[in-house]
Write an enzyme that holds these catalytic residues in place. Structure first.
Site, short mmCIF file in Angstrom:
data_model
loop_
_atom_site.label_atom_id
_atom_site.label_comp_id
_atom_site.label_asym_id
_atom_site.label_seq_id
_atom_site.Cartn_x
_atom_site.Cartn_y
_atom_site.Cartn_z
CG ASP A 155 -14.32 9.10 10.84
OD1 ASP A 155 -15.54 8.88 10.65
OD2 ASP A 155 -13.82 10.23 10.74
CB CYS A 214 -15.13 10.36 7.47
SG CYS A 214 -14.96 11.47 6.06
CB THR A 241 -17.38 16.03 5.50
OG1 THR A 241 -15.99 15.62 5.48
CG2 THR A 241 -17.60 17.02 6.63
CG HIS A 298 -19.81 10.34 -17.25
ND1 HIS A 298 -19.96 11.66 -17.64
CD2 HIS A 298 -20.83 9.65 -17.82
CE1 HIS A 298 -21.04 11.76 -18.41
NE2 HIS A 298 -21.59 10.56 -18.52
NE ARG A 337 -18.56 11.33 -23.93
CZ ARG A 337 -19.77 10.83 -23.67
NH1 ARG A 337 -20.14 9.70 -24.23
NH2 ARG A 337 -20.59 11.45 -22.84
CG HIS A 338 -17.13 8.25 -20.13
ND1 HIS A 338 -17.16 9.62 -19.97
CD2 HIS A 338 -18.34 7.90 -20.63
CE1 HIS A 338 -18.34 10.08 -20.33
NE2 HIS A 338 -19.08 9.06 -20.74
C1 RB5 Z 1 -14.03 13.85 12.42
O1 RB5 Z 1 -14.33 14.79 13.39
C2 RB5 Z 1 -14.13 14.48 11.03
O2 RB5 Z 1 -13.16 15.44 10.86
C3 RB5 Z 1 -14.02 13.41 9.96
O3 RB5 Z 1 -14.99 12.45 10.17
C4 RB5 Z 1 -14.20 13.85 8.52
O4 RB5 Z 1 -15.33 14.65 8.36
C5 RB5 Z 1 -13.01 14.38 7.84
O5 RB5 Z 1 -13.03 14.67 6.64
#
Ligand code: RB5
Length: 161
Positions: A18, A78, A80, A111, A145-146
């Site tokens: 994104d 993205c 996070t 794994h 095993r995985h």
């Molecule tokens: C965008 O602002 C942010 O929410 C997105 O990039 C992401 O971190 C969502 O999980």
């Protein structure tokens, strides 16, 4: 990184982000391209908040390819890595894992046979992220095993979807 990356060939890799993951995505595409590793980039095309791009739309482009088998691996970025992980894992056969360090990158392959790597562009320093990509692409699945364990993940989708 002094040694060139070697990945099992042919490996069809697709990538998307994104707006929040755009800068890191560009760095990854450049890094892989310089190593002679081809990658299909599905966008987004800008880091601008005005060009706000919704992560589920971009996760779906890559996850659909991995799910149907037209891509071997996917990389999603993205802010996070959390939203991309949630969206990608809705697709049958997708095992998307959020990795913040090299240990997680290695274990997610050994794994979990992870087929999509998700990264947080606002949490990771670029050099660390590139190392994660390198380790993740090069580490094979241990099998053994995985294998029945990851097969049980697909059974959950079949039985409860
Ligand atoms: C965008 O602002 C942010 O929410 C997105 O990039 C992401 O971190 C969502 O999980």
């Amino acid at each position: 990184m002094t040694k060139p990356i070697t990945v099992p060939q042919p490996m069809r890799i697709e990538i998307a982000s994104d707006h929040a993951g755009f800068d890191l995505k560009c760095a990854i595409v450049q890094f892989l391209t310089r190593q002679g590793i081809g990658v299909i980039d599905h966008g987004a095309g800008s880091a601008s908040p005005e060009a706000s791009a919704d992560y589920p739309d971009y996760a779906a482009l890559v996850a659909a390819s991995v799910s149907r088998g037209t891509a071997d691996r996917g990389i999603l970025v993205c802010g996070t890595g959390l939203g991309m992980t949630m969206a990608a894992n809705r697709f049958h056969g997708v095992r998307a894992t959020l990795c913040h360090d090299l240990h997680m990158a290695k274990i997610s392959r050994q794994h979990n046979d992870a087929n999509i790597l998700t990264l947080g562009g606002r949490v990771l320093e670029t050099p660390v992220a590139l190392q994660i990509v390198e380790v993740w692409l090069q580490t094979p699945f241990d099998g053994g095993r995985h294998k029945p364990r990851i097969q049980k993940i697909d059974l959950i989708t079949k039985r409860h979807a």
